[in-house]
Scaffold this motif. Sequence first.
Motif, PDB file in Angstrom:
ATOM      1  N   LEU A 108       0.839  -1.212   0.000  1.00  0.00           N
ATOM      2  CA  LEU A 108       0.000   0.000   0.000  1.00  0.00           C
ATOM      3  C   LEU A 108       0.871   1.258   0.000  1.00  0.00           C
ATOM      4  CD1 LEU A 108      -2.631  -1.124   2.664  1.00  0.00           C
ATOM      5  CD2 LEU A 108      -3.014  -0.969   0.205  1.00  0.00           C
ATOM      6  N   PRO A 109       1.729   1.421  -0.998  1.00  0.00           N
ATOM      7  CA  PRO A 109       2.626   2.594  -0.987  1.00  0.00           C
ATOM      8  C   PRO A 109       1.869   3.914  -1.059  1.00  0.00           C
ATOM      9  CG  PRO A 109       2.698   1.475  -3.111  1.00  0.00           C
ATOM     10  CD  PRO A 109       1.937   0.579  -2.185  1.00  0.00           C
ATOM     11  N   GLU A 110       0.733   3.936  -1.737  1.00  0.00           N
ATOM     12  CA  GLU A 110      -0.008   5.187  -1.891  1.00  0.00           C
ATOM     13  C   GLU A 110      -0.685   5.634  -0.593  1.00  0.00           C
ATOM     14  OE1 GLU A 110      -2.815   1.808  -2.803  1.00  0.00           O
ATOM     15  OE2 GLU A 110      -0.700   2.301  -3.075  1.00  0.00           O
ATOM     16  N   ILE A 111      -0.847   4.699   0.361  1.00  0.00           N
ATOM     17  CA  ILE A 111      -1.464   5.028   1.646  1.00  0.00           C
ATOM     18  C   ILE A 111      -0.405   5.234   2.722  1.00  0.00           C
ATOM     19  CG2 ILE A 111      -2.968   4.167   3.503  1.00  0.00           C
ATOM     20  CD1 ILE A 111      -4.591   2.718   1.408  1.00  0.00           C
ATOM     21  N   LEU A 112       0.655   4.418   2.698  1.00  0.00           N
ATOM     22  CA  LEU A 112       1.645   4.422   3.770  1.00  0.00           C
ATOM     23  C   LEU A 112       2.946   5.107   3.387  1.00  0.00           C
ATOM     24  CD1 LEU A 112       1.128   0.754   5.017  1.00  0.00           C
ATOM     25  CD2 LEU A 112       0.198   2.844   6.015  1.00  0.00           C
ATOM     26  N   ALA A 113       2.942   5.868   2.300  1.00  0.00           N
ATOM     27  CA  ALA A 113       4.167   6.540   1.878  1.00  0.00           C
ATOM     28  C   ALA A 113       4.653   7.498   2.962  1.00  0.00           C
ATOM     29  CB  ALA A 113       3.915   7.307   0.579  1.00  0.00           C
ATOM     30  N   PRO A 114       5.977   7.658   3.117  1.00  0.00           N
ATOM     31  CA  PRO A 114       6.510   8.600   4.117  1.00  0.00           C
ATOM     32  C   PRO A 114       5.934  10.000   3.904  1.00  0.00           C
ATOM     33  CG  PRO A 114       8.270   7.257   3.207  1.00  0.00           C
ATOM     34  CD  PRO A 114       7.044   6.956   2.389  1.00  0.00           C
ATOM     35  N   GLY A 115       5.556  10.634   4.997  1.00  0.00           N
ATOM     36  CA  GLY A 115       4.992  11.976   4.924  1.00  0.00           C
ATOM     37  C   GLY A 115       3.519  12.011   4.592  1.00  0.00           C
ATOM     38  N   HIS A 116       2.909  10.840   4.422  1.00  0.00           N
ATOM     39  CA  HIS A 116       1.469  10.778   4.094  1.00  0.00           C
ATOM     40  C   HIS A 116       0.679  10.956   5.391  1.00  0.00           C
ATOM     41  CE1 HIS A 116      -2.054   9.287   1.730  1.00  0.00           C
ATOM     42  NE2 HIS A 116      -2.464   8.959   2.935  1.00  0.00           N
ATOM     43  N   ARG A 117       0.223  12.173   5.655  1.00  0.00           N
ATOM     44  CA  ARG A 117      -0.452  12.451   6.919  1.00  0.00           C
ATOM     45  C   ARG A 117      -1.873  12.964   6.726  1.00  0.00           C
ATOM     46  NH1 ARG A 117       0.876   9.860  10.863  1.00  0.00           N
ATOM     47  NH2 ARG A 117       0.023  11.445  12.254  1.00  0.00           N
ATOM     48  N   ARG A 118      -2.371  12.976   5.492  1.00  0.00           N
ATOM     49  CA  ARG A 118      -3.739  13.450   5.324  1.00  0.00           C
ATOM     50  C   ARG A 118      -4.712  12.429   5.903  1.00  0.00           C
ATOM     51  NH1 ARG A 118      -6.350  10.557   1.586  1.00  0.00           N
ATOM     52  NH2 ARG A 118      -5.175   9.460  -0.044  1.00  0.00           N
ATOM     53  N   PRO A 119      -5.899  12.869   6.342  1.00  0.00           N
ATOM     54  CA  PRO A 119      -6.896  11.912   6.856  1.00  0.00           C
ATOM     55  C   PRO A 119      -7.228  10.861   5.803  1.00  0.00           C
ATOM     56  CG  PRO A 119      -7.527  14.174   7.355  1.00  0.00           C
ATOM     57  CD  PRO A 119      -6.352  14.265   6.424  1.00  0.00           C
ATOM     58  N   LEU A 120      -7.337   9.622   6.251  1.00  0.00           N
ATOM     59  CA  LEU A 120      -7.639   8.537   5.324  1.00  0.00           C
ATOM     60  C   LEU A 120      -9.094   8.586   4.894  1.00  0.00           C
ATOM     61  CD1 LEU A 120      -5.773   5.482   6.906  1.00  0.00           C
ATOM     62  CD2 LEU A 120      -4.989   6.997   5.081  1.00  0.00           C
ATOM     63  N   ALA A 121      -9.314   8.393   3.612  1.00  0.00           N
ATOM     64  CA  ALA A 121     -10.682   8.259   3.103  1.00  0.00           C
ATOM     65  C   ALA A 121     -11.227   6.898   3.511  1.00  0.00           C
ATOM     66  CB  ALA A 121     -10.686   8.411   1.585  1.00  0.00           C
ATOM     67  N   ALA A 122     -12.539   6.760   3.434  1.00  0.00           N
ATOM     68  CA  ALA A 122     -13.179   5.499   3.826  1.00  0.00           C
ATOM     69  C   ALA A 122     -12.642   4.335   3.006  1.00  0.00           C
ATOM     70  CB  ALA A 122     -14.702   5.614   3.657  1.00  0.00           C
ATOM     71  N   GLU A 123     -12.358   4.561   1.740  1.00  0.00           N
ATOM     72  CA  GLU A 123     -11.823   3.501   0.893  1.00  0.00           C
ATOM     73  C   GLU A 123     -10.411   3.108   1.324  1.00  0.00           C
ATOM     74  OE1 GLU A 123     -11.452   0.660  -2.177  1.00  0.00           O
ATOM     75  OE2 GLU A 123     -13.148   1.583  -1.146  1.00  0.00           O
ATOM     76  N   ASP A 124      -9.608   4.094   1.737  1.00  0.00           N
ATOM     77  CA  ASP A 124      -8.266   3.802   2.232  1.00  0.00           C
ATOM     78  C   ASP A 124      -8.329   2.958   3.506  1.00  0.00           C
ATOM     79  OD1 ASP A 124      -7.119   5.282   0.198  1.00  0.00           O
ATOM     80  OD2 ASP A 124      -7.079   7.129   1.389  1.00  0.00           O
ATOM     81  N   VAL A 125      -9.249   3.310   4.398  1.00  0.00           N
ATOM     82  CA  VAL A 125      -9.407   2.553   5.641  1.00  0.00           C
ATOM     83  C   VAL A 125      -9.802   1.114   5.330  1.00  0.00           C
ATOM     84  CG1 VAL A 125     -10.760   2.333   7.758  1.00  0.00           C
ATOM     85  CG2 VAL A 125      -9.970   4.587   7.013  1.00  0.00           C
ATOM     86  N   ARG A 126     -10.722   0.949   4.379  1.00  0.00           N
ATOM     87  CA  ARG A 126     -11.164  -0.402   4.008  1.00  0.00           C
ATOM     88  C   ARG A 126     -10.002  -1.215   3.452  1.00  0.00           C
ATOM     89  NH1 ARG A 126     -12.163  -3.244  -0.220  1.00  0.00           N
ATOM     90  NH2 ARG A 126     -11.705  -1.525  -1.637  1.00  0.00           N
ATOM     91  N   ARG A 127      -9.227  -0.628   2.557  1.00  0.00           N
ATOM     92  CA  ARG A 127      -8.112  -1.353   1.938  1.00  0.00           C
ATOM     93  C   ARG A 127      -7.046  -1.708   2.968  1.00  0.00           C
ATOM     94  NH1 ARG A 127      -5.471   1.845  -2.487  1.00  0.00           N
ATOM     95  NH2 ARG A 127      -4.346  -0.134  -2.773  1.00  0.00           N
ATOM     96  N   LEU A 128      -6.732  -0.761   3.859  1.00  0.00           N
ATOM     97  CA  LEU A 128      -5.728  -1.032   4.887  1.00  0.00           C
ATOM     98  C   LEU A 128      -6.213  -2.115   5.841  1.00  0.00           C
ATOM     99  CD1 LEU A 128      -3.075  -0.421   6.281  1.00  0.00           C
ATOM    100  CD2 LEU A 128      -4.177   1.503   7.442  1.00  0.00           C
ATOM    101  N   THR A 129      -7.470  -2.056   6.234  1.00  0.00           N
ATOM    102  CA  THR A 129      -8.024  -3.055   7.147  1.00  0.00           C
ATOM    103  C   THR A 129      -8.006  -4.438   6.519  1.00  0.00           C
ATOM    104  OG1 THR A 129      -9.466  -1.382   8.155  1.00  0.00           O
ATOM    105  CG2 THR A 129     -10.049  -3.693   8.502  1.00  0.00           C
ATOM    106  N   GLU A 130      -8.417  -4.527   5.268  1.00  0.00           N
ATOM    107  CA  GLU A 130      -8.432  -5.817   4.584  1.00  0.00           C
ATOM    108  C   GLU A 130      -7.023  -6.366   4.383  1.00  0.00           C
ATOM    109  OE1 GLU A 130     -10.642  -5.278   1.005  1.00  0.00           O
ATOM    110  OE2 GLU A 130     -12.597  -5.255   2.023  1.00  0.00           O
TER     111      GLU A 130
END
Length: 243
Positions: A188-210
Motif C-alpha cells: 500500500l505505498p499510496e497510503i503508507l508513503a513517508p509523509g502521508h499524513r492526510r486523513p484517510l478516506a473510507a476507501e483507504d481505511v477499508r483497503r488497509l483493514t483488509e
Amino acid sequence: MAGRREYRAAELAQAAGITERTLRYYRERRLLPPPRRAGRVAWYDERHLARLRTIDGLLARGHTLGGIAELLTAFTEGRDAGHTAELLGLREPRPWAEERPVRLTPGQLAAYFAGPASADLAAALEIGYVAVDGEELVHVSRDLLEASAALAGEGIPLSAMLAAGRQLRAYADALADVFTGLLREHVLPEILAPGHRRPLAAEDVRRLTEALERLRPLAKKAVYAEVSLALDRRLDEDLPPDT
C-alpha cells in the motif's frame, strides 16, 4: 463508601510513592478531586490513587504539571476527547486494530496477579500497558493481560515481567518497522508513503483493514516461528550437548 478502601493523606502518599508535600501541591494545583471530609479528617480513595498514578505516568512521558492539569480537565469535561484520550492512553482502537483493551476495577486487576504492588502498577502505567479512566483501569490488551497472569501463575514475578516487557516492547517496535516497511513498499505505498499524513478516506481505511486482515496472521506466524527457533538455539547453547 462500603467496599472502597479509604486513605488518610499520609497513607495515600505512601501508596502512590510520593511525599505528603507533593500530595498537597497536587491538591493546590487542582490535579486531584476533593477528598471526603469527616470533621477535620480528609479521606481519599482508590480514585485519588488512580489519578496520582495517571499523573506519575504522564510526568514520565514528559508532560508538565500545567499540561497534565489541562489534559485531565479536558478529558473529564469531554473537551477535545480524541486528543486527550490519546495522550492519556485511552484512545479508541483504529478499525484495523486487532488487540482490544479491557476495562477493570483496581480490585479485578489485582486478582489477576494476587495483588500487584504500587510500584508494579506505576511501571505498567509508564510502559503503557495500563491507563486510568475515572475509577477504572484500562489494560491495553486482553491477550497480553491473560498471558501475563498465566506467567505469574508459573512463578514469574510481575516486576520481572514488566522489566522484560520493556525489552519486548522495543523488539516488537523493531519488528513492526520491518513489516510496515514491507507494507509501505510493496502493498500500500499510496497510503503508507513517508509523509502521508492526510486523513484517510473510507476507501483507504477499508483497503488497509483488509490488507492487515490477510497479512497480520502471516507476520505473526513468521515471528512465532523465528522466536521458537531462537529459543531452541539459545537452549542448545546453554545446555550440555548430551541433554
